[in-house]
Design an enzyme around this catalytic site. Structure first.
Site, PDB file in Angstrom:
ATOM      1  N   CYS A 136      25.803  37.568  14.071  1.00  0.00           N
ATOM      2  CA  CYS A 136      26.091  38.849  14.723  1.00  0.00           C
ATOM      3  C   CYS A 136      26.423  39.964  13.715  1.00  0.00           C
ATOM      4  CB  CYS A 136      27.247  38.782  15.716  1.00  0.00           C
ATOM      5  SG  CYS A 136      27.023  37.531  16.977  1.00  0.00           S
TER       6      CYS A 136
ATOM      7  N   TRP B 223      23.756  37.384  18.059  1.00  0.00           N
ATOM      8  CA  TRP B 223      23.095  36.113  17.844  1.00  0.00           C
ATOM      9  C   TRP B 223      23.897  35.109  18.664  1.00  0.00           C
ATOM     10  CZ3 TRP B 223      24.460  31.418  15.841  1.00  0.00           C
ATOM     11  CH2 TRP B 223      23.388  30.575  15.537  1.00  0.00           C
TER      12      TRP B 223
ATOM     13  N   GLU C 113      10.000  27.134 -10.994  1.00  0.00           N
ATOM     14  CA  GLU C 113       9.641  28.368 -10.290  1.00  0.00           C
ATOM     15  C   GLU C 113      10.103  29.619 -11.026  1.00  0.00           C
ATOM     16  OE1 GLU C 113      11.459  27.527  -6.313  1.00  0.00           O
ATOM     17  OE2 GLU C 113       9.606  28.415  -5.591  1.00  0.00           O
TER      18      GLU C 113
ATOM     19  N   HIS D 217       8.544   2.932 -15.658  1.00  0.00           N
ATOM     20  CA  HIS D 217       7.181   2.565 -15.274  1.00  0.00           C
ATOM     21  C   HIS D 217       6.159   3.563 -15.814  1.00  0.00           C
ATOM     22  CE1 HIS D 217       8.664  -0.708 -12.866  1.00  0.00           C
ATOM     23  NE2 HIS D 217       9.530   0.117 -12.309  1.00  0.00           N
TER      24      HIS D 217
ATOM     25  N   GLU E  31      14.039  18.860  -6.160  1.00  0.00           N
ATOM     26  CA  GLU E  31      14.370  20.248  -5.851  1.00  0.00           C
ATOM     27  C   GLU E  31      14.915  20.973  -7.096  1.00  0.00           C
ATOM     28  OE1 GLU E  31      13.695  22.278  -3.713  1.00  0.00           O
ATOM     29  OE2 GLU E  31      15.205  23.845  -3.841  1.00  0.00           O
TER      30      GLU E  31
ATOM     31  N   ASN F 230      32.431  39.189  16.340  1.00  0.00           N
ATOM     32  CA  ASN F 230      31.592  38.237  15.629  1.00  0.00           C
ATOM     33  C   ASN F 230      32.461  37.030  15.311  1.00  0.00           C
ATOM     34  OD1 ASN F 230      29.796  36.908  13.928  1.00  0.00           O
ATOM     35  ND2 ASN F 230      30.197  38.257  12.189  1.00  0.00           N
ATOM     36  N   GLY F 231      31.960  35.820  15.588  1.00  0.00           N
ATOM     37  CA  GLY F 231      32.743  34.606  15.323  1.00  0.00           C
ATOM     38  C   GLY F 231      32.813  33.765  16.576  1.00  0.00           C
TER      39      GLY F 231
ATOM     40  N   LYS G 229       7.391  34.877  -0.999  1.00  0.00           N
ATOM     41  CA  LYS G 229       8.461  34.302  -0.184  1.00  0.00           C
ATOM     42  C   LYS G 229       7.904  33.580   1.037  1.00  0.00           C
ATOM     43  CE  LYS G 229      12.720  33.460   0.699  1.00  0.00           C
ATOM     44  NZ  LYS G 229      13.275  32.351  -0.093  1.00  0.00           N
TER      45      LYS G 229
ATOM     46  N   ARG H 145      21.107  39.603  11.172  1.00  0.00           N
ATOM     47  CA  ARG H 145      22.190  38.685  11.525  1.00  0.00           C
ATOM     48  C   ARG H 145      22.079  38.177  12.956  1.00  0.00           C
ATOM     49  NH1 ARG H 145      26.597  38.989   8.022  1.00  0.00           N
ATOM     50  NH2 ARG H 145      27.937  38.193   9.650  1.00  0.00           N
TER      51      ARG H 145
ATOM     52  N   LYS I  78      13.174  24.258  -8.685  1.00  0.00           N
ATOM     53  CA  LYS I  78      13.896  25.526  -8.920  1.00  0.00           C
ATOM     54  C   LYS I  78      13.679  25.989 -10.351  1.00  0.00           C
ATOM     55  CE  LYS I  78      14.434  26.605  -5.919  1.00  0.00           C
ATOM     56  NZ  LYS I  78      14.183  26.107  -4.610  1.00  0.00           N
TER      57      LYS I  78
HETATM   58  O1  M6R Z   1       9.164  29.055   4.356  1.00  0.00           O
HETATM   59  P1  M6R Z   1       8.972  27.606   4.038  1.00  0.00           P
HETATM   60  O2  M6R Z   1      10.228  26.856   3.924  1.00  0.00           O
HETATM   61  O3  M6R Z   1       8.009  26.937   4.982  1.00  0.00           O
HETATM   62  O4  M6R Z   1       8.291  27.606   2.609  1.00  0.00           O
HETATM   63  C1  M6R Z   1       7.849  26.443   2.001  1.00  0.00           C
HETATM   64  C2  M6R Z   1       7.676  26.666   0.520  1.00  0.00           C
HETATM   65  O5  M6R Z   1       6.705  27.626   0.276  1.00  0.00           O
HETATM   66  C3  M6R Z   1       8.992  27.113  -0.132  1.00  0.00           C
HETATM   67  O6  M6R Z   1      10.012  26.197   0.112  1.00  0.00           O
HETATM   68  C4  M6R Z   1       8.813  27.260  -1.654  1.00  0.00           C
HETATM   69  O7  M6R Z   1       8.638  26.005  -2.234  1.00  0.00           O
HETATM   70  C5  M6R Z   1      10.020  28.005  -2.228  1.00  0.00           C
HETATM   71  N1  M6R Z   1       9.579  29.041  -3.092  1.00  0.00           N
HETATM   72  C6  M6R Z   1      10.945  27.123  -2.951  1.00  0.00           C
HETATM   73  O8  M6R Z   1      11.911  27.766  -3.670  1.00  0.00           O
END
Ligand code: M6R
Length: 602
Positions: free
Chosen positions: A2, A75, A485, A501, A478, A99-100, A597, A27, A482
């Site tokens: 919210c 929300w 990327e 292996h 992950e 909100n809350g 994104k 929000r 990170k």
């Molecule tokens: O929006 P989504 O979670 O479906 O996106 C999937 C991937 O494109 C996303 O997680 C991508 O790997 C990010 N850039 C990771 O940081």
């Protein structure tokens, strides 16, 4: 979630409140509303859906002269997104936005109803305005009535209240939900985030938990439990992008810091004494389901992997994980007793969306775990659980990942309870660990400074291996994703037991190993795997609560009593490491090369 905006001044109140709400619409946008004190008259407008619907509804309204106004974009937590449930909520002569969650609203509501108050909404918020009026009718002193009201509320709140009983005043209170005051020469603003008032206010004061007060005659009266308070305003940046970063260098950095807070939103209203409640799904979703298939891409795929470990271990349900782009073309065998779960931050990832359509076509029931309501994936799914991470601006996903993992953990307990695969003692341990997660996600400047210092030793080399076992294996994947990327360095995630292996052939002093060594999960096993690497001269950065003498570098985490708490703490360390390495290399952390994104192409 919210968004709240309030205004005290002589300019057009409708415009100011709507412009502020537009900045906060991320929000929540299932309904919006405004209440304005206009020439001693309390006017209000509400509309379901996006803010634009409210704007249309108010197009002929213009406020005049000095006065007060409050607005809200909602929300939903209690009650469906309807006009009656939209804020502001009305008593006989006052309006409130909130909100809350008011945890004791049921008791308060019963008590107020027995005194004759009539409620029109299903929300927890409406009790605030009736409680205020019941105190006001007795005390005939609006400030004392507001103070008495606040004292009776339990839970989290940011509240604004206006009343005909004192028509030039806005009453406010904050406890656990964000709220700030903005100032310029002759106007005062309230907002859930400073983005709503940038360009309007020049100074700001961020209210602290437990503070409440009123704007009376243009002056701020501020109190907390110890009495009257003075406060110091700070300058508010005029640069929206900078202010949105709230002093952090990058959105990704801000989002790493935000994780503890947004996790509170993810948990809100879902963790009960005896299990997990998801308003969004009902028990029929699982009827006849014999196995689960989770499908996603990138970071969301990594959270899916964590989910699969948890679901098989605690809910004893067969769970497989699929990379969406592979799933689409592998001619998968699909059976209707499989629940098809998609995970996506954006809800628009083309591969995941197409995989979902395929599964639906094959007659599978579908559930999405997503951060964006009304996104294509949410709309396409039979049911959706929102992760509530708030807008994530950094391309490298951080808080979205954390909240996905949390939703999967909660979903596991939801399924486990329904399938009777968890006893009460274990369930209580899990619920207690869940509630400790926001704390596990908090970190101090010392840790960040240490990682910043360490990062300078990790800017070269011929590669990084992030290694872990069990749920720490997807975390290793992950962590590596990170780093690659945003630093453009080569990094891989590996199950620690697999190194021997093949990949161990790469080991030498220029191979950097980031070892996730939790105390609560197979510590001895991973220790031997790391020893094998150390014996081949690999450079080791160990992350563990337990000191490890073979480590070249060591980051000590907390002695937590649950693997998931260690998971979240180590997740933060890997995120900060990627961030600091990338910053040292001079990269644009928020917009790394070649990435987007939302990946809406195949
Ligand atoms: O929006 P989504 O979670 O479906 O996106 C999937 C991937 O494109 C996303 O997680 C991508 O790997 C990010 N850039 C990771 O940081």
């Amino acid at each position: 979630m919210c968004g709240i905006v309030g205004y005290y001044g002589k300019n057009e109140k409708k415009e100011i409140v709507i412009e502020g709400l537009r900045e906060l619409e991320y929000r929540g946008y299932d309904s919006a509303g405004i209440a304005i004190m206009d020439k001693e008259e309390l006017c209000h407008f509400k509309a379901v859906g996006k803010l634009s619907n409210l704007e249309t509804k108010m197009s002929d309204f213009h406020s005049q002269g000095a006065g007060v106004a409050i607005g809200h974009t909602r929300w939903a937590t209690h009650g469906k997104p309807t006009e009656l449930n939209a804020h502001p909520h009305l008593g006989e002569y006052s309006f409130v936005v909130h909100n809350g969650i008011i945890e004791n609203y049921k008791e308060l509501k019963e008590q107020l109803q027995s005194q004759g108050a009539s409620f029109v909404s299903q929300t927890d918020t409406e009790v605030i305005v009736h409680l205020f009026e019941s105190h006001q009718n007795r005390l005939k002193n609006p400030f004392a009535a507001f103070e008495a009201t606040i004292k009776e509320l339990r839970g989290a709140y940011a509240i604004l209240l206006i009343t005909k009983a004192q028509s030039d005043t806005i009453f406010f209170a904050k406890h656990g939900s964000p709220m700030l005051l903005g100032f310029n020469t002759d106007e005062i603003f309230f907002a859930s985030s400073d983005t709503a008032i940038i360009g309007k206010a020049t100074e700001v004061y961020y209210l602290q938990d437990g503070q409440y007060g009123a704007i009376e005659g243009g002056a701020v009266k501020l109190f907390d439990t110890h009495g009257s308070k003075t406060f110091v305003r700070q300058k508010l940046s005029a640069d929206k992008a900078m202010a949105q970063k709230e002093g952090y260098r990058f959105f990704m950095e801000k989002e790493i810091y935000e994780q503890s807070t947004v996790m509170g939103d993810t948990l809100m209203g879902r963790v009960m004494d005896n299990g997990i409640a998801f308003d969004e799904i009902d028990t029929t979703l699982l009827e006849g389901i014999e196995d689960i298939k989770i499908c996603a891409c990138g970071t969301s795929y990594h959270s899916a992997m964590v989910g699969a470990y948890l679901l098989e271990r605690l809910a004893k349900i067969k769970t497989s994980v699929e990379i969406a782009s592979e799933f689409r073309y592998k001619e998968p065998l699909l059976t209707p007793n499989t629940l098809f779960v998609t995970i996506s931050q954006s809800g628009e990832t083309a591969d995941t969306l197409e995989a979902l359509k395929m599964a639906k076509k094959a007659g599978l029931r579908s559930l999405s775990i997503c951060n964006v309501d009304n996104s294509s994936i949410v709309r396409e799914s039979d049911a959706a659980i929102l992760t509530r991470a708030g807008i994530e601006k950094g391309v490298a996903s951080t808080k979205a990942f954390a909240t996905q993992v949390m939703v999967l953990w909660m979903f596991t307990l939801f399924v486990a309870k329904q399938r009777h695969t968890i006893d009460n003692e274990k369930l209580q341990q899990e619920l207690s660990a869940i509630l400790q997660t926001p704390t596990a996600l908090k970190f101090n400047d010392t840790l960040h400074a240490k990682i910043n210092r360490l990062s300078k030793r990790y800017l070269h080399g011929h590669g990084f291996f992030f290694i872990g076992r069990d749920i720490f294996y997807p975390l290793a994947l992950e962590g590596a994703l990170k780093l690659k990327e945003i630093s453009y360095l080569h990094a891989e995630g590996y199950p620690a037991g697999e190194m021997k292996h093949g990949p161990i052939a790469l080991a030498d002093s220029e191979l950097f190993t980031i070892a996730l060594m939790p105390q609560t999960m197979q510590y001895e096993k991973i220790k031997s795997n790391v020893e094998e690497l150390s014996a081949r001269d690999a450079t080791i950065l160990a992350i563990s609560p337990l000191p490890f003498e073979l480590a070249d570098d060591f980051i000590q985490t907390t002695h937590a009593n649950h693997p998931m708490l260690e998971f979240f703490e180590m997740m933060v360390v890997t995120q900060l490491l990627a961030l600091e390495v990338a910053i040292r290399l001079g990269n644009d952390v928020d917009m790394p090369r070649n990435l987007a994104k939302s990946v809406t192409v195949e």
